[in-house]
Design a protein around this motif. Structure first.
Motif, short mmCIF file in Angstrom:
data_model
loop_
_atom_site.label_atom_id
_atom_site.label_comp_id
_atom_site.label_asym_id
_atom_site.label_seq_id
_atom_site.Cartn_x
_atom_site.Cartn_y
_atom_site.Cartn_z
N ALA A 1 0.83 -1.21 0.00
CA ALA A 1 0.00 0.00 0.00
C ALA A 1 0.86 1.26 0.00
CB ALA A 1 -0.93 0.00 1.21
N VAL A 2 2.02 1.20 0.65
CA VAL A 2 2.91 2.38 0.67
C VAL A 2 4.10 2.19 -0.26
CG1 VAL A 2 2.22 3.16 2.97
CG2 VAL A 2 4.08 1.47 2.74
N ASN A 3 4.02 1.18 -1.15
CA ASN A 3 5.11 0.94 -2.11
C ASN A 3 4.55 0.70 -3.52
OD1 ASN A 3 7.98 0.68 -0.74
ND2 ASN A 3 6.47 -0.14 0.70
N GLY A 4 3.49 1.44 -3.84
CA GLY A 4 3.01 1.47 -5.23
C GLY A 4 2.15 0.30 -5.67
N TRP A 5 1.76 -0.56 -4.75
CA TRP A 5 0.86 -1.68 -5.09
C TRP A 5 1.37 -2.51 -6.27
CZ3 TRP A 5 -2.48 -3.34 -1.74
CH2 TRP A 5 -3.14 -2.45 -0.87
N GLY A 6 2.68 -2.70 -6.34
CA GLY A 6 3.22 -3.56 -7.40
C GLY A 6 3.62 -2.83 -8.66
N GLU B 1 9.47 -1.14 -8.95
CA GLU B 1 10.42 -2.25 -8.92
C GLU B 1 10.53 -2.80 -7.49
OE1 GLU B 1 15.04 -3.04 -10.33
OE2 GLU B 1 14.12 -1.07 -10.69
N PHE B 2 10.69 -4.11 -7.35
CA PHE B 2 10.77 -4.72 -6.03
C PHE B 2 12.02 -4.23 -5.31
CE2 PHE B 2 12.04 -8.35 -3.26
CZ PHE B 2 10.98 -8.28 -2.39
N ASN B 3 11.85 -3.81 -4.06
CA ASN B 3 12.97 -3.31 -3.26
C ASN B 3 13.22 -4.30 -2.12
OD1 ASN B 3 14.51 -2.02 -1.24
ND2 ASN B 3 13.92 -0.01 -2.03
N GLU B 4 14.24 -5.13 -2.31
CA GLU B 4 14.48 -6.22 -1.37
C GLU B 4 14.78 -5.68 0.04
OE1 GLU B 4 16.95 -9.25 -2.99
OE2 GLU B 4 17.27 -10.22 -1.05
N THR B 5 15.54 -4.58 0.09
CA THR B 5 15.92 -4.02 1.40
C THR B 5 14.69 -3.61 2.20
OG1 THR B 5 17.92 -3.18 0.35
CG2 THR B 5 17.38 -2.30 2.53
N SER B 6 13.82 -2.82 1.57
CA SER B 6 12.67 -2.34 2.34
C SER B 6 11.69 -3.48 2.62
CB SER B 6 11.98 -1.18 1.60
OG SER B 6 11.29 -1.63 0.47
N PHE B 7 11.58 -4.45 1.70
CA PHE B 7 10.67 -5.57 1.99
C PHE B 7 11.21 -6.42 3.14
CE2 PHE B 7 8.89 -9.78 1.76
CZ PHE B 7 7.54 -9.48 1.69
N ASP B 8 12.52 -6.64 3.17
CA ASP B 8 13.10 -7.42 4.27
C ASP B 8 12.89 -6.73 5.61
OD1 ASP B 8 13.80 -9.37 2.53
OD2 ASP B 8 15.95 -9.01 2.56
N GLU B 9 12.99 -5.39 5.59
CA GLU B 9 12.71 -4.65 6.84
C GLU B 9 11.27 -4.88 7.30
OE1 GLU B 9 13.64 -0.52 6.19
OE2 GLU B 9 15.77 -0.99 5.89
N TRP B 10 10.37 -4.83 6.33
CA TRP B 10 8.95 -5.08 6.63
C TRP B 10 8.76 -6.49 7.18
CZ3 TRP B 10 3.95 -4.12 7.39
CH2 TRP B 10 3.01 -5.10 7.07
N ALA B 11 9.38 -7.47 6.54
CA ALA B 11 9.22 -8.86 6.98
C ALA B 11 9.82 -9.05 8.37
CB ALA B 11 9.87 -9.81 5.97
N ASP B 12 10.93 -8.38 8.61
CA ASP B 12 11.62 -8.50 9.89
C ASP B 12 10.78 -7.92 11.03
OD1 ASP B 12 14.05 -9.42 11.14
OD2 ASP B 12 14.45 -7.31 11.62
N ALA B 13 9.96 -6.92 10.70
CA ALA B 13 9.10 -6.33 11.73
C ALA B 13 7.98 -7.30 12.15
CB ALA B 13 8.50 -5.01 11.22
N ALA B 14 7.72 -8.32 11.34
CA ALA B 14 6.78 -9.40 11.70
C ALA B 14 5.38 -8.87 11.99
CB ALA B 14 7.32 -10.20 12.87
N LYS B 15 4.94 -7.88 11.21
CA LYS B 15 3.63 -7.28 11.46
C LYS B 15 2.62 -7.55 10.36
CE LYS B 15 5.18 -3.54 14.46
NZ LYS B 15 5.66 -2.15 14.51
N ALA B 16 2.92 -8.48 9.46
CA ALA B 16 1.98 -8.76 8.37
C ALA B 16 0.69 -9.35 8.96
CB ALA B 16 2.60 -9.73 7.37
N PRO B 17 -0.46 -8.81 8.59
CA PRO B 17 -1.71 -9.35 9.13
C PRO B 17 -2.06 -10.70 8.50
CG PRO B 17 -2.17 -7.57 7.58
CD PRO B 17 -0.66 -7.65 7.73
N THR B 18 -2.98 -11.38 9.12
CA THR B 18 -3.42 -12.67 8.62
C THR B 18 -4.34 -12.49 7.42
OG1 THR B 18 -4.19 -14.83 9.42
CG2 THR B 18 -5.61 -12.95 9.89
N LEU B 19 -4.46 -13.54 6.60
CA LEU B 19 -5.50 -13.58 5.57
C LEU B 19 -6.63 -14.43 6.16
CD1 LEU B 19 -3.50 -13.94 2.25
CD2 LEU B 19 -5.40 -12.38 2.62
N PRO B 20 -7.72 -13.81 6.59
CA PRO B 20 -8.73 -14.55 7.37
C PRO B 20 -9.25 -15.83 6.70
CG PRO B 20 -9.14 -12.18 7.51
CD PRO B 20 -8.04 -12.37 6.49
N PRO B 21 -9.54 -15.86 5.38
CA PRO B 21 -10.03 -17.14 4.84
C PRO B 21 -8.97 -18.23 4.91
CG PRO B 21 -10.47 -15.31 3.32
CD PRO B 21 -9.52 -14.81 4.36
#
Lengths: 268, 268
Positions: free
Chosen positions: B135-140, B143-163
């Motif tokens: 949502a804050v990185n252009g919705w695809g 270009e994929f930014n590995e550094t910023s995505f790894d920071e996001w993944a490291d924060a461990a805050k991705a919400p669940t997909l309820p279904p």
């Protein structure tokens, strides 16, 4: 009503109509996607049926016998409106983009010297459209009636699918050998050839129909066997276009397969 | 504006909004589906982008690097609106319907006595949603930014997909062995486990991440090798859920594979 207010109303309506395809006011996602929600039934049906259609196109749905009752109007609107045409056009554009690249790649690898590059097409809902038949037969919501469908096929009046015809002509221009592989039965050869010709498909390398020994085989089995025979004859099947996953899966597969849309029926 | 007319306007708007998801006024199908038509650009973009999304979900599109520029707003609306949730819910419902049947069938064949029934899940966009990152990185569209995505993944805050969480719990209740197979790398194990737990996934049989020897392999190769290893260990992989075709194809495949929606990025 004062004229200025009428104009304002029309302007507001046109703004809503020209906004994103799904108005932002639709926000309900039932926990059970198969359950009709209370109120705003049209919106819930439309949302569900569009997801149902995606599940059919991705093969998530698995085998199914008829369009869900609540999706009959949705399938009619999809087929008669611009979306079926647009989805078909994008599938053909994807295929064409791959076709040019694949021939270049084959030439680079030296692969084209020995193998003849081939493209396999299914017939129904791939080269020819049976939409006029399904329009008067419930758009897939009724049980399949082999007798009335065979009468329709025998009349040889199925119209062309324009994006497929364009792809077909472009592939011939690129030098592909075109092989038609259909679940129709040998006794339907004359009607099928006549229909293909009147729909604008002028020539093909082979038109393969089910022989008596193929009756009772699934489409996956029958079509895989025929693709294996093509490869044994020296064809390299670079592309395969079909509206059913059973046109495309099984061994051997084409280098790339292209799934054309079909929310009306399923063939295993 | 007089109050009655305002109410009339709102009524008219709600009638339009509750009609079919695709307003009947959209009727243009450009011959070249990639060409923007003059006028009514939003409608043409919406029609094209919905077809582009279908071509991504069916794998017709083949490899792609970024969302087409004209489809950025479409992807945002799709992901933020009810359609992504609905498509995810139907994919999970399809999987669950198959899961019950497949266990019953396996029991009937006597297959479950020796092999342990397993279900494989991918992680990103399958169990966890990275929508807040995109949502804050252009919705695809960037270009994929590995550094910023790894920071996001490291924060461990991705919400669940309820279904997916509901499917996961139901499968555990049915007795499936749950194996998580992700393209994330071993150094991300702690953050991934922590995120899965906080998102509601309470236990799993294995969480498989890329090892140093897997770096550079395609997802198809890496994931196929790991599925082969699972089968060698005595698991019977009945189902596989992933948002990329590279989660699902390759040999061996699950008995049935379920493609979750993802119009934001492609992994080969």
């Amino acid at each position: 009503m004062p004229r200025r207010l009428l104009l304002l109303l029309l302007l507001a309506l046109s703004l809503v109509a020209s906004a994103s395809a799904v108005p932002a006011v639709i926000r309900m996602v039932p926990d059970d996607p198969t359950a009709a929600s209370s109120g705003a039934v049209d919106d819930a049906d439309s949302l569900f049926c569009d997801s149902w259609r995606l599940s059919v196109e991705t093969a998530n749905a698995g085998p199914w016998l008829a369009v869900p009752a609540r999706c009959g109007d949705f399938v009619r609107d999809y087929m008669e409106g611009p979306r079926y045409a647009s989805d078909s056009a994008v599938a053909a554009a994807d295929a064409l983009a791959f076709a040019s690249d694949s021939l270049a790649a084959a030439a680079e690898w030296g692969g084209s010297a020995s193998a003849r590059p081939a493209w396999v097409f299914d017939v129904d809902e791939t080269l020819l459209s049976n939409a006029p038949y399904y329009a008067v037969n419930g758009w897939g919501s009724l049980e399949f009636n082999e007798t009335s469908f065979d009468e329709w096929a025998d009349a040889a009046k199925a119209p062309t699918l324009p994006p497929s015809l364009n792809l077909y002509n472009q592939l011939q221009g690129l030098g592909f050998h075109i092989i038609l592989l259909t679940g129709r039965i040998e006794f339907q050869r004359n009607a099928t050839e006549s229909n293909l010709l009147s729909a604008g498909y002028n020539s093909w390398e082979k038109l393969i129909l089910r022989q008596p020994s193929d009756i009772g085989k699934t489409a996956v089995q029958y079509k895989s066997e025929r693709r294996a025979a093509m490869e044994a004859e020296g064809f390299k099947i670079l592309g395969n276009s079909g509206d059913q996953w059973s046109d495309l899966i099984g061994s051997p597969m084409a280098t790339r397969s292209f799934k054309l849309p079909n929310p009306m029926y399923f063939i295993s």
